[in-house]
Scaffold this motif. Structure first.
Motif, PDB file in Angstrom:
ATOM      1  N   ASP A   4      17.836  -4.192 -22.571  1.00  0.00           N
ATOM      2  CA  ASP A   4      17.309  -2.864 -22.247  1.00  0.00           C
ATOM      3  C   ASP A   4      16.005  -2.966 -21.451  1.00  0.00           C
ATOM      4  OD1 ASP A   4      19.423  -1.786 -23.632  1.00  0.00           O
ATOM      5  OD2 ASP A   4      18.299  -1.556 -25.504  1.00  0.00           O
ATOM      6  N   ASP A   5      15.286  -4.091 -21.635  1.00  0.00           N
ATOM      7  CA  ASP A   5      14.041  -4.309 -20.904  1.00  0.00           C
ATOM      8  C   ASP A   5      14.267  -4.942 -19.538  1.00  0.00           C
ATOM      9  OD1 ASP A   5      12.672  -3.332 -23.115  1.00  0.00           O
ATOM     10  OD2 ASP A   5      12.564  -5.324 -24.048  1.00  0.00           O
ATOM     11  N   GLY A   6      15.543  -5.191 -19.216  1.00  0.00           N
ATOM     12  CA  GLY A   6      15.865  -5.811 -17.923  1.00  0.00           C
ATOM     13  C   GLY A   6      16.285  -7.261 -18.093  1.00  0.00           C
ATOM     14  N   PHE A   7      17.110  -7.731 -17.168  1.00  0.00           N
ATOM     15  CA  PHE A   7      17.633  -9.093 -17.255  1.00  0.00           C
ATOM     16  C   PHE A   7      16.534 -10.134 -17.100  1.00  0.00           C
ATOM     17  CE2 PHE A   7      19.453 -12.864 -15.138  1.00  0.00           C
ATOM     18  CZ  PHE A   7      20.334 -13.272 -16.141  1.00  0.00           C
ATOM     19  N   ILE A   8      15.552  -9.856 -16.247  1.00  0.00           N
ATOM     20  CA  ILE A   8      14.472 -10.819 -16.019  1.00  0.00           C
ATOM     21  C   ILE A   8      13.679 -11.043 -17.303  1.00  0.00           C
ATOM     22  CG2 ILE A   8      12.377 -11.309 -14.728  1.00  0.00           C
ATOM     23  CD1 ILE A   8      14.918 -11.474 -13.076  1.00  0.00           C
ATOM     24  N   SER A   9      13.402  -9.974 -18.024  1.00  0.00           N
ATOM     25  CA  SER A   9      12.680 -10.099 -19.291  1.00  0.00           C
ATOM     26  C   SER A   9      13.489 -10.894 -20.300  1.00  0.00           C
ATOM     27  CB  SER A   9      12.366  -8.708 -19.848  1.00  0.00           C
ATOM     28  OG  SER A   9      11.761  -8.794 -21.123  1.00  0.00           O
ATOM     29  N   TYR A  10      14.786 -10.623 -20.351  1.00  0.00           N
ATOM     30  CA  TYR A  10      15.666 -11.353 -21.265  1.00  0.00           C
ATOM     31  C   TYR A  10      15.701 -12.834 -20.901  1.00  0.00           C
ATOM     32  CZ  TYR A  10      19.893 -12.501 -23.910  1.00  0.00           C
ATOM     33  OH  TYR A  10      20.793 -13.069 -24.778  1.00  0.00           O
ATOM     34  N   LEU A  11      15.770 -13.125 -19.593  1.00  0.00           N
ATOM     35  CA  LEU A  11      15.822 -14.507 -19.123  1.00  0.00           C
ATOM     36  C   LEU A  11      14.533 -15.250 -19.444  1.00  0.00           C
ATOM     37  CD1 LEU A  11      17.559 -16.548 -17.566  1.00  0.00           C
ATOM     38  CD2 LEU A  11      16.471 -15.754 -15.461  1.00  0.00           C
TER      39      LEU A  11
END
Length: 321
Positions: free
Chosen positions: A171-178
């Motif tokens: 939910d915070d974006g793929f970059i944050s998850y990565l």
């Protein structure tokens, strides 16, 4: 092949039964009274005794074991004492997180370790070969808990490039998850990377001395084609076996990594359960990991047959002939 798979599935039963016995006995030897831990230090003796009876911990140990096995045969892993919810639900929520971490680490290990092993074998006895071999030895010997702490200290605390703990959310974006995934993946991938490099180098050294490799070179085929198409293809079989073992090891060995980075997977669940004396969670999750381990090994054996059709499985001996 069908008889072999059926035989392996049957052989899984005593293996898992032995694991269940060992885990059951070990959890009963964990210091501390689960009822006392759950109720807290202010609980009265009467309350502790009542909860102990409610949990069935006052029964003889063989009665507890028979009840545990009976529940397992019905597909009931039990209810967590600390989370107060079915352990099946905990596994469903946590296991995908461990899979994500393990697969990410495996991809990193394979993409770095295999090419490093190929290069090392191709440049045997050179400075590159010695360097890769030395780095691989260091990687295999590297304490995971120390490496994880050092990565957090340098890249999270000092540089602030990556989050120190947590999994993040899509939910915070793929970059944050990565960003949350990078440090724990690198930490978990260290030993498999070194292992892949060493096994690939060893397998390649056995293959590149064969006559058909010399023949391919004498025909003027480029060294890249000789190595990538002819040599690596035949050196892949031992690597496939190691790949299966590493998958199992990553799923079961993520305990330290998940604890360091507070990654909400099976490893962190087991550590929390041990601290809270939640023996039901410990014995069920360890048994589940053992089941995954033997299933992965079975799949690898089947893939080994697919990659190398010359292998003939013997259902009587459970091996090859």
């Amino acid at each position: 092949m069908g008889k072999y798979i059926f035989s392996r599935l049957i052989n899984m039963i005593p293996t898992l039964f032995i694991v269940a016995i060992i885990v059951f006995l070990i959890t009963r030897m964990i210091p501390g009274d689960p009822a006392s831990v759950m109720l807290g230090p202010q609980a009265s003796r009467e309350d502790v005794e009542a909860l102990t009876e409610a949990l069935g911990l006052n029964e003889p140990i063989h009665i507890q074991f028979l009840q545990y096995i009976g529940n397992l045969l019905q597909g009931d892993f039990g209810v967590s004492l600390s989370y107060n919810q079915p352990i099946t639900d905990l596994i469903i929520n946590r296991f995908p997180n461990t899979v994500v971490l393990a697969v990410s680490a495996l991809i990193i290990a394979f993409m770095i370790g295999v090419p490093a092993g190929i290069i090392s074998a191709s440049k045997q006895n050179s400075l590159i070969d010695y360097s890769i071999t030395t780095i691989s030895l260091i990687g295999v010997s590297m304490p995971i808990f120390w490496l994880g702490v050092m990565l957090v200290l340098y890249f999270s605390v000092n540089l602030g490039w990556f989050p120190a703990t947590g999994m993040g959310s899509m939910d915070d974006g793929f970059i944050s998850y990565l960003k949350h995934l990078i440090l724990p993946s690198i930490t978990l991938a260290t030993i498999p990377t070194a292992t892949f490099a060493r096994i690939t180098r060893s397998s390649m050294l056995e293959v590149i001395t064969q006559d058909y490799i010399k023949t391919a070179r004498s025909k003027g085929i480029s060294e890249f084609i000789v190595i990538s198409k002819h040599a690596f293809k035949n050196a892949f079989n031992p690597l496939l076996t190691v790949l299966g073992l590493q998958i199992s090891s990553l799923l079961g060995g993520a305990v330290l990594t998940e604890t360091i980075f507070s990654w909400p997977g099976m490893g962190l669940l087991i550590m929390d359960a041990i601290e809270k004396r939640d023996f039901v969670v410990v014995q069920s999750t360890v048994l589940f990991i053992a089941l995954i381990f033997v299933m992965v090994n079975l799949v690898v054996d089947i893939l080994y047959k697919v990659v190398n059709p010359k292998i003939s499985y013997s259902t009587n001996k459970g091996g090859t002939k």
